[in-house]
Design a protein around this motif. Sequence first.
Motif, PDB file in Angstrom:
ATOM      1  N   VAL A  33       0.848  -1.203   0.000  1.00 62.93           N
ATOM      2  CA  VAL A  33       0.000   0.000   0.000  1.00 62.93           C
ATOM      3  C   VAL A  33       0.878   1.245   0.000  1.00 62.93           C
ATOM      4  O   VAL A  33       0.662   2.173  -0.786  1.00 62.93           O
ATOM      5  N   CYS A  34       1.890   1.251   0.875  1.00 60.01           N
ATOM      6  CA  CYS A  34       2.772   2.417   0.959  1.00 60.01           C
ATOM      7  C   CYS A  34       3.563   2.618  -0.323  1.00 60.01           C
ATOM      8  O   CYS A  34       3.748   3.752  -0.768  1.00 60.01           O
ATOM      9  N   ASN A  35       4.013   1.539  -0.934  1.00 62.37           N
ATOM     10  CA  ASN A  35       4.710   1.646  -2.206  1.00 62.37           C
ATOM     11  C   ASN A  35       3.806   2.271  -3.267  1.00 62.37           C
ATOM     12  O   ASN A  35       4.221   3.157  -4.017  1.00 62.37           O
ATOM     13  N   THR A  36       2.572   1.843  -3.316  1.00 65.13           N
ATOM     14  CA  THR A  36       1.609   2.380  -4.273  1.00 65.13           C
ATOM     15  C   THR A  36       1.360   3.869  -4.042  1.00 65.13           C
ATOM     16  O   THR A  36       1.228   4.641  -4.983  1.00 65.13           O
ATOM     17  N   LEU A  37       1.311   4.268  -2.761  1.00 64.36           N
ATOM     18  CA  LEU A  37       1.025   5.664  -2.407  1.00 64.36           C
ATOM     19  C   LEU A  37       2.288   6.526  -2.303  1.00 64.36           C
ATOM     20  O   LEU A  37       2.204   7.691  -1.938  1.00 64.36           O
ATOM     21  N   SER A  38       3.444   5.949  -2.578  1.00 64.82           N
ATOM     22  CA  SER A  38       4.738   6.646  -2.449  1.00 64.82           C
ATOM     23  C   SER A  38       4.998   7.113  -1.023  1.00 64.82           C
ATOM     24  O   SER A  38       5.573   8.176  -0.795  1.00 64.82           O
ATOM     25  N   ILE A  39       4.576   6.314  -0.056  1.00 61.66           N
ATOM     26  CA  ILE A  39       4.864   6.571   1.356  1.00 61.66           C
ATOM     27  C   ILE A  39       6.146   5.821   1.672  1.00 61.66           C
ATOM     28  O   ILE A  39       6.240   4.616   1.447  1.00 61.66           O
ATOM     29  N   THR A  40       7.152   6.528   2.197  1.00 59.00           N
ATOM     30  CA  THR A  40       8.472   5.928   2.366  1.00 59.00           C
ATOM     31  C   THR A  40       8.674   5.192   3.685  1.00 59.00           C
ATOM     32  O   THR A  40       9.598   4.393   3.783  1.00 59.00           O
ATOM     33  N   ASN A  41       7.843   5.433   4.692  1.00 57.53           N
ATOM     34  CA  ASN A  41       8.041   4.781   5.978  1.00 57.53           C
ATOM     35  C   ASN A  41       6.751   4.079   6.418  1.00 57.53           C
ATOM     36  O   ASN A  41       5.914   4.675   7.102  1.00 57.53           O
ATOM     37  N   PRO A  42       6.581   2.811   6.063  1.00 61.32           N
ATOM     38  CA  PRO A  42       5.359   2.089   6.412  1.00 61.32           C
ATOM     39  C   PRO A  42       5.088   2.015   7.919  1.00 61.32           C
ATOM     40  O   PRO A  42       3.946   2.112   8.347  1.00 61.32           O
ATOM     41  N   THR A  43       6.137   1.862   8.719  1.00 63.55           N
ATOM     42  CA  THR A  43       5.952   1.775  10.170  1.00 63.55           C
ATOM     43  C   THR A  43       5.339   3.056  10.716  1.00 63.55           C
ATOM     44  O   THR A  43       4.413   3.012  11.533  1.00 63.55           O
ATOM     45  N   MET A  44       5.837   4.186  10.275  1.00 67.18           N
ATOM     46  CA  MET A  44       5.277   5.473  10.710  1.00 67.18           C
ATOM     47  C   MET A  44       3.864   5.661  10.175  1.00 67.18           C
ATOM     48  O   MET A  44       3.009   6.224  10.849  1.00 67.18           O
ATOM     49  N   ALA A  45       3.611   5.176   8.971  1.00 71.80           N
ATOM     50  CA  ALA A  45       2.294   5.337   8.364  1.00 71.80           C
ATOM     51  C   ALA A  45       1.209   4.648   9.180  1.00 71.80           C
ATOM     52  O   ALA A  45       0.095   5.159   9.286  1.00 71.80           O
ATOM     53  N   VAL A  46       1.507   3.495   9.744  1.00 73.61           N
ATOM     54  CA  VAL A  46       0.489   2.762  10.507  1.00 73.61           C
ATOM     55  C   VAL A  46       0.477   3.116  11.987  1.00 73.61           C
ATOM     56  O   VAL A  46      -0.440   2.718  12.705  1.00 73.61           O
ATOM     57  N   ALA A  47       1.451   3.862  12.447  1.00 70.67           N
ATOM     58  CA  ALA A  47       1.550   4.178  13.878  1.00 70.67           C
ATOM     59  C   ALA A  47       0.291   4.846  14.427  1.00 70.67           C
ATOM     60  O   ALA A  47      -0.114   4.563  15.559  1.00 70.67           O
ATOM     61  N   ALA A  48      -0.333   5.695  13.655  1.00 70.62           N
ATOM     62  CA  ALA A  48      -1.502   6.431  14.137  1.00 70.62           C
ATOM     63  C   ALA A  48      -2.826   5.699  13.917  1.00 70.62           C
ATOM     64  O   ALA A  48      -3.878   6.192  14.305  1.00 70.62           O
ATOM     65  N   LEU A  49      -2.777   4.521  13.294  1.00 68.03           N
ATOM     66  CA  LEU A  49      -4.014   3.770  13.070  1.00 68.03           C
ATOM     67  C   LEU A  49      -4.517   3.177  14.384  1.00 68.03           C
ATOM     68  O   LEU A  49      -3.734   2.916  15.302  1.00 68.03           O
ATOM     69  N   ASP A  50      -5.808   2.940  14.457  1.00 66.11           N
ATOM     70  CA  ASP A  50      -6.385   2.268  15.611  1.00 66.11           C
ATOM     71  C   ASP A  50      -5.848   0.845  15.678  1.00 66.11           C
ATOM     72  O   ASP A  50      -5.515   0.247  14.654  1.00 66.11           O
ATOM     73  N   GLU A  51      -5.799   0.289  16.884  1.00 68.97           N
ATOM     74  CA  GLU A  51      -5.259  -1.058  17.072  1.00 68.97           C
ATOM     75  C   GLU A  51      -6.018  -2.110  16.266  1.00 68.97           C
ATOM     76  O   GLU A  51      -5.422  -3.085  15.818  1.00 68.97           O
ATOM     77  N   ASP A  52      -7.324  -1.922  16.070  1.00 67.48           N
ATOM     78  CA  ASP A  52      -8.092  -2.913  15.308  1.00 67.48           C
ATOM     79  C   ASP A  52      -7.935  -2.754  13.800  1.00 67.48           C
ATOM     80  O   ASP A  52      -8.490  -3.531  13.032  1.00 67.48           O
TER      81      ASP A  52
END
Length: 99
Positions: A33-52
């Motif tokens: 998903v991050c590659n498709t969206l040109s997001i370079t840091n997947p770990t940071m991208a999901v950090a703010a998501l809800d646990e579920d």
Amino acid sequence: MTTAQITPFLFEGEHTIRSIDRAGNPWFVVADVCNTLSITNPTMAVAALDEDEKSTLSLTEGGPDRLIVSESGLYTLILRSRNATKPGTVAHRLSLIHI
């Protein structure tokens, strides 16, 4: 260790996003998903998501755990992208897809 049946889909003939069925719901590999969206840091991208909305899963026997997101998490990542509201961008086009 749990492994999953992977179902890849090709977005616009260019971007492969792997999905996994988990209890009848699609989950998506964050790196794809991050590659498709040109997001370079997947770990940071999901950090703010809800646990579920996020989890980890081994995609192959003995393989490393991968970050995965639920369908809700997928759309959250897309909509948080700076390009989600810009017509013609990958993020905008991906936001219009119904999984």
